[in-house]
Design a protein around this motif. Structure first.
Motif, PDB file in Angstrom:
ATOM      1  N   LEU A 449       0.833  -1.198   0.000  1.00 22.09           N
ATOM      2  CA  LEU A 449       0.000   0.000   0.000  1.00 22.09           C
ATOM      3  C   LEU A 449       0.870   1.252   0.000  1.00 22.09           C
ATOM      4  N   PRO A 450       1.629   1.478  -1.067  1.00 20.63           N
ATOM      5  CA  PRO A 450       2.444   2.693  -1.142  1.00 20.63           C
ATOM      6  C   PRO A 450       1.584   3.895  -1.535  1.00 20.63           C
ATOM      7  N   HIS A 451       2.244   5.010  -1.735  1.00 23.37           N
ATOM      8  CA  HIS A 451       1.528   6.229  -2.137  1.00 23.37           C
ATOM      9  C   HIS A 451       1.470   6.292  -3.659  1.00 23.37           C
ATOM     10  N   TYR A 452       0.248   6.337  -4.180  1.00 22.63           N
ATOM     11  CA  TYR A 452       0.030   6.484  -5.621  1.00 22.63           C
ATOM     12  C   TYR A 452      -0.403   7.915  -5.895  1.00 22.63           C
ATOM     13  N   SER A 453       0.056   8.465  -7.006  1.00 23.79           N
ATOM     14  CA  SER A 453      -0.263   9.866  -7.288  1.00 23.79           C
ATOM     15  C   SER A 453      -0.261  10.135  -8.783  1.00 23.79           C
ATOM     16  N   ILE A 454      -0.972  11.204  -9.150  1.00 22.20           N
ATOM     17  CA  ILE A 454      -0.926  11.764 -10.497  1.00 22.20           C
ATOM     18  C   ILE A 454      -0.034  12.997 -10.441  1.00 22.20           C
ATOM     19  N   LEU A 455       0.944  13.050 -11.323  1.00 23.99           N
ATOM     20  CA  LEU A 455       1.921  14.125 -11.294  1.00 23.99           C
ATOM     21  C   LEU A 455       1.541  15.239 -12.255  1.00 23.99           C
ATOM     22  N   GLY A 456       1.892  16.454 -11.863  1.00 26.41           N
ATOM     23  CA  GLY A 456       1.723  17.624 -12.709  1.00 26.41           C
ATOM     24  C   GLY A 456       3.025  18.380 -12.812  1.00 26.41           C
ATOM     25  N   GLN A 457       3.098  19.237 -13.827  1.00 20.80           N
ATOM     26  CA  GLN A 457       4.328  19.983 -14.074  1.00 20.80           C
ATOM     27  C   GLN A 457       4.357  21.257 -13.259  1.00 20.80           C
ATOM     28  N   VAL A 458       5.462  21.463 -12.533  1.00 22.49           N
ATOM     29  CA  VAL A 458       5.680  22.734 -11.851  1.00 22.49           C
ATOM     30  C   VAL A 458       5.993  23.774 -12.918  1.00 22.49           C
ATOM     31  N   TYR A 464       8.176  17.401 -11.940  1.00 24.06           N
ATOM     32  CA  TYR A 464       6.798  16.929 -11.860  1.00 24.06           C
ATOM     33  C   TYR A 464       6.542  16.425 -10.445  1.00 24.06           C
ATOM     34  N   ARG A 465       5.444  16.912  -9.862  1.00 21.09           N
ATOM     35  CA  ARG A 465       5.111  16.563  -8.497  1.00 21.09           C
ATOM     36  C   ARG A 465       3.626  16.220  -8.374  1.00 21.09           C
ATOM     37  N   ASP A 466       3.283  15.622  -7.209  1.00 24.65           N
ATOM     38  CA  ASP A 466       1.910  15.219  -6.942  1.00 24.65           C
ATOM     39  C   ASP A 466       0.995  16.447  -6.965  1.00 24.65           C
ATOM     40  N   VAL A 467      -0.056  16.404  -7.776  1.00 22.33           N
ATOM     41  CA  VAL A 467      -0.944  17.556  -7.928  1.00 22.33           C
ATOM     42  C   VAL A 467      -1.760  17.812  -6.663  1.00 22.33           C
ATOM     43  N   THR A 468      -1.894  16.788  -5.784  1.00 25.21           N
ATOM     44  CA  THR A 468      -2.645  16.997  -4.542  1.00 25.21           C
ATOM     45  C   THR A 468      -1.795  17.641  -3.462  1.00 25.21           C
ATOM     46  N   GLN A 469      -0.473  17.631  -3.624  1.00 21.33           N
ATOM     47  CA  GLN A 469       0.425  18.216  -2.627  1.00 21.33           C
ATOM     48  C   GLN A 469       1.000  19.558  -3.065  1.00 21.33           C
ATOM     49  N   SER A 483       2.406   7.792 -10.807  1.00 23.39           N
ATOM     50  CA  SER A 483       3.627   7.504 -10.048  1.00 23.39           C
ATOM     51  C   SER A 483       3.295   6.653  -8.834  1.00 23.39           C
ATOM     52  N   CYS A 484       4.244   5.779  -8.472  1.00 18.66           N
ATOM     53  CA  CYS A 484       4.117   4.910  -7.302  1.00 18.66           C
ATOM     54  C   CYS A 484       5.379   5.061  -6.463  1.00 18.66           C
ATOM     55  N   SER A 485       5.214   5.138  -5.140  1.00 19.95           N
ATOM     56  CA  SER A 485       6.361   5.368  -4.256  1.00 19.95           C
ATOM     57  C   SER A 485       7.138   4.102  -3.928  1.00 19.95           C
ATOM     58  N   ALA A 486       6.691   2.956  -4.398  1.00 18.02           N
ATOM     59  CA  ALA A 486       7.381   1.685  -4.142  1.00 18.02           C
ATOM     60  C   ALA A 486       7.484   0.906  -5.443  1.00 18.02           C
ATOM     61  N   LEU A 500      -4.104   2.592 -10.411  1.00 19.32           N
ATOM     62  CA  LEU A 500      -3.987   3.246 -11.718  1.00 19.32           C
ATOM     63  C   LEU A 500      -5.361   3.580 -12.281  1.00 19.32           C
ATOM     64  N   LYS A 501      -6.271   2.623 -12.212  1.00 18.28           N
ATOM     65  CA  LYS A 501      -7.627   2.830 -12.728  1.00 18.28           C
ATOM     66  C   LYS A 501      -8.343   3.931 -11.953  1.00 18.28           C
ATOM     67  N   THR A 502      -8.117   3.971 -10.620  1.00 16.50           N
ATOM     68  CA  THR A 502      -8.788   4.977  -9.795  1.00 16.50           C
ATOM     69  C   THR A 502      -8.221   6.365 -10.027  1.00 16.50           C
ATOM     70  N   LYS A 503      -6.894   6.482 -10.082  1.00 15.05           N
ATOM     71  CA  LYS A 503      -6.258   7.789 -10.185  1.00 15.05           C
ATOM     72  C   LYS A 503      -6.517   8.462 -11.533  1.00 15.05           C
ATOM     73  N   ILE A 504      -6.537   7.694 -12.615  1.00 10.42           N
ATOM     74  CA  ILE A 504      -6.739   8.316 -13.930  1.00 10.42           C
ATOM     75  C   ILE A 504      -8.212   8.563 -14.216  1.00 10.42           C
ATOM     76  N   GLY A 505      -9.092   8.037 -13.345  1.00 10.47           N
ATOM     77  CA  GLY A 505     -10.513   8.272 -13.522  1.00 10.47           C
ATOM     78  C   GLY A 505     -11.113   7.579 -14.718  1.00 10.47           C
TER      79      GLY A 505
END
Length: 694
Positions: A449-458, A464-469, A483-486, A500-505
């Motif tokens: 259960l690592p951290h999954y995220s969608i990245l955006g461009q600064v 590229y970083r997590d758009v939620t952070q 992106s996956c942290s593990a 992947l399916k959840t994050k990309i909607g």
């Protein structure tokens, strides 16, 4: 007055990059990647020379490296005074810790004497003090009391315990245990398994030693109060001890004035004796646990002093040194040893520089054994118990770890608490097994259960970083960066796909299912239409009775009509003479989402960030292949970014690359992949950074 120059800080600096987009194939050509595999160290031919032989001997016998260069004037006085200080501390500890091991006190002195000489020859730490240790001693005591309990030596006539026979049996168990511990440690050291201690995290070791110290405290209450309680070992043993002490105190403490004393200490050294191997089968599990715990404590202390004083401590050689110390000590009725924190601090703090201090302290123990043992005859066991309890002060301070870990890391706190509770309730050996198992479960849990995220461009960067952070990180239009942290491996492959399916909607499986159903339906309709046409042709031929020559002429006309119809656009694209909803194949023989009247995904490219991956297994390769296949089916391009060289080799070994997945799908960075995707889709916007110039 000249003004001081201001430090612009790291945010004031910039750098400029002007290069072409690089995928893995182009990078290998540019960097000239070597295709020849590295030679395995097992395949290297062994070479022998005088220098190699001497280096090997020095590695196995570290004393050959430092003793010839020993600075007598600088180190001897400090080592001598340190040795005397350690010996004074080690003398009562040796007597006291023998009680923890369930043995006569004199065997604690033997254990403080013989093994020290072996470690002096083979050890690599200059400051740790090996010998008796409370945690290891209480682990030994749980074994000796189990295999040689008091109940087995009761005299049936007067219900008294045959102490001599009991002690002799326990000494045999302890020496056999020491032999097995030594075998395990030497074997692990020769097999280069010094890394095994890494599975014992710091919270686990501190929680375990705290619980063991608590057990030591409880076990000494009967000696402090002069009580005689029945021994019990196994799960919940500490609870039964406490209970027996309370009952004994309530029913007759005032009437019991008999005080236990150390008794006779023979003024001689015992002759060597081969340990009894009949106990090996019963104690093998305990021996392995003691071997690991004793090594973990010794190497942790050795590393601390090594870093402080600037010298290296060899993990595997320390295993061998401790193993040989236990192995040879077993022939002189010694029980297993480790490194004592209190004595090590005394040895280092009083000016000790090398293990010469340990030799001085062991010689002091020898003098006590041979000449001064009779002075300890009337020493009350309560005094020894008090010494043990006082020496546990440092261990009990570790309870403060709970407050620190609550703020720092809750998972490490859970490891500490589970280790402590399991060791208290289930005894030392079972508690250690539970602690290690739980620690490994937390590792699996973290990777599953690592951290999954969608990245955006600064903005205006190639970062590229997590758009939620990061509020300013914006998704690139038409591109999803996952992106996956593990690392992706067999234990979390299914979680990776779901995330992947959840994050990309986008429910890829549902869209693929709809596409397959529509394709199947269209193929069925096309087949049915073809069957009806064939039936009409057959019926038309049967209705008209013609001569054979006339039949051939009619058939030729029918074929000409079919060829003419095939040339008409309406017939070719399926817009005519087909049922509602029927579609035809495109020029390549495949169905598109548009042809099937299915909605296209809101993005044209999926980029998988593999920068956190550190290895590749077969399940990872299969999962990535399935992702490529599924998204290519819904007309989405898939690219990988951030793969390091080792992963490329593992991809090659696992047959990851083929016709549909090539090295042109792998990019050295996320920005390379984004730039390539934008150029391919021709969706570049004016404010989008494509060629990085900063």
């Amino acid at each position: 007055m000249e003004k001081p120059e201001l430090d612009p800080g790291p945010l004031q600096y910039d750098y400029h990059v002007d290069r072409r987009v690089l995928n893995e194939q182009e990078l290998e050509q540019t960097g000239q990647r070597s295709r020849s595999p590295k030679p395995s160290r097992w395949r290297v031919r062994p070479r022998c020379s005088r220098a190699i032989a001497w280096a090997t001997l020095r590695r196995f016998l570290p004393i050959l490296g430092w003793l010839p260069q020993y600075p007598v004037r600088e180190f001897l006085l400090g080592d001598f005074l340190s040795g005397l200080s350690v010996g004074i501390v080690q003398l009562p500890q040796g007597l006291a810790y023998a009680l923890l091991a369930g043995l006569p006190p004199v065997f604690g002195l033997y254990t403080s004497f013989y093994p020290i000489f072996i470690y002096f020859l083979f050890g690599t730490s200059r400051h740790i003090s090996v010998g008796t240790f409370a945690v290891v001693s209480v682990m030994v005591g749980s074994v000796t009391e189990t295999l040689a309990p008091n109940s087995a030596f009761l005299d049936p006539e007067n219900s008294t315990i045959n102490v001599t026979a009991r002690d002799d049996a326990r000494v045999q168990v302890a020496s056999a245990l020491s032999l097995l511990v030594g075998v395990f440690q030497v074997g692990l050291g020769l097999l280069q398994f010094g890394f095994v201690v890494t599975y014992l995290s710091e919270p686990l070791v501190r929680g375990y030693t705290t619980a063991a110290s608590f057990q030591v405290l409880v076990s000494q209450l009967k000696h402090v109060f002069g009580l005689d309680t029945q021994d019990y070992s196994g799960p919940l043993s500490m609870i039964y001890l406490i209970g027996a002490t309370a009952i004994s105190y309530g029913v007759g403490l005032k009437d019991n004035f008999g005080v236990g004393i150390v008794g006779e200490i023979p003024a001689r050294l015992e002759p060597p004796r081969v340990p009894d191997r009949q106990f090996f089968e019963k104690i093998v599990g305990n021996a392995f646990a003691i071997a690991v715990v004793g090594y973990a404590i010794a190497i942790s202390l050795g590393k601390i002093f090594g870093m402080k004083h600037g010298y290296a401590v060899d993990n595997n050689q320390e295993l061998i040194a401790l193993g040989l110390s236990n192995f040879f000590g077993s022939f002189f009725q010694c029980f297993p040893i480790s490194s004592s924190m209190s004595r090590s601090l005394v040895q280092e703090g009083s000016g000790g520089n090398t293990q010469v201090a340990a030799i001085i302290s062991s010689l002091l123990i020898l003098v006590v054994i041979v000449k001064l043992g009779e002075f300890f005859y009337n020493l009350p066991k309560a005094v020894l118990a008090a010494i043990i309890i006082v020496n546990l002060k440092g261990m009990f301070i570790q309870f403060s770890d709970i407050c620190y870990l609550w703020k720092a890391n809750r998972v490490d706190l859970m490891i500490w608490l589970v280790t402590f509770v399991a060791t208290i309730l289930l005894n030392l050996d079972i508690g250690l097994a539970v602690a290690v198992a739980f620690s490994l479960v937390t590792v699996i849990f973290r990777t599953q259960l690592p951290h999954y995220s969608i990245l955006g461009q600064v903005p205006d960067t190639d970062i590229y970083r997590d758009v939620t952070q990061y509020k300013e990180a914006k998704e690139v239009p038409g591109i999803k960066i996952f992106s996956c942290s593990a690392t992706l491996y067999f234990a979390n492959a299914e979680f990776y796909r779901k995330a992947l399916k959840t994050k990309i909607g986008l429910d890829v499986d549902r869209l693929l299912s709809k596409k397959k159903k529509l394709i199947k339906k269209q193929k069925w309709k096309a087949k049915k239409l073809q069957k009806e046409e064939n039936q009409q042709k057959k019926t038309a031929v049967q209705i008209v009775p013609l001569e054979s020559s006339e039949a051939r002429e009619v058939n030729l006309k029918i074929e000409e009509m079919e060829m003419e119809n095939a040339r008409e656009p309406g017939i070719q694209d399926g817009s005519a003479k087909q049922p509602d909803g029927a579609v035809a194949k495109d020029q390549e023989g495949t169905f598109t989402l548009e042809m099937l009247d299915l909605p296209k995904p809101p993005f044209h490219t999926l980029i998988l960030d593999l920068g956190a991956f550190n290895f590749v297994d077969t399940v990872c390769i299969k999962t990535l292949k399935n992702i490529f296949r599924d998204f290519q089916e819904i007309e989405v391009n898939v690219y990988l970014a951030g793969c390091h060289g080792t992963m490329i080799s593992q991809f090659e070994s696992g047959n990851f690359f083929g016709d549909s997945i090539t090295k042109s799908h792998l990019f050295v960075s996320i920005h390379d992949a984004v730039t390539f995707a934008l150029m391919q889709s021709k969706l570049q916007s004016p404010n989008m950074v494509v060629a990085t110039r900063m």
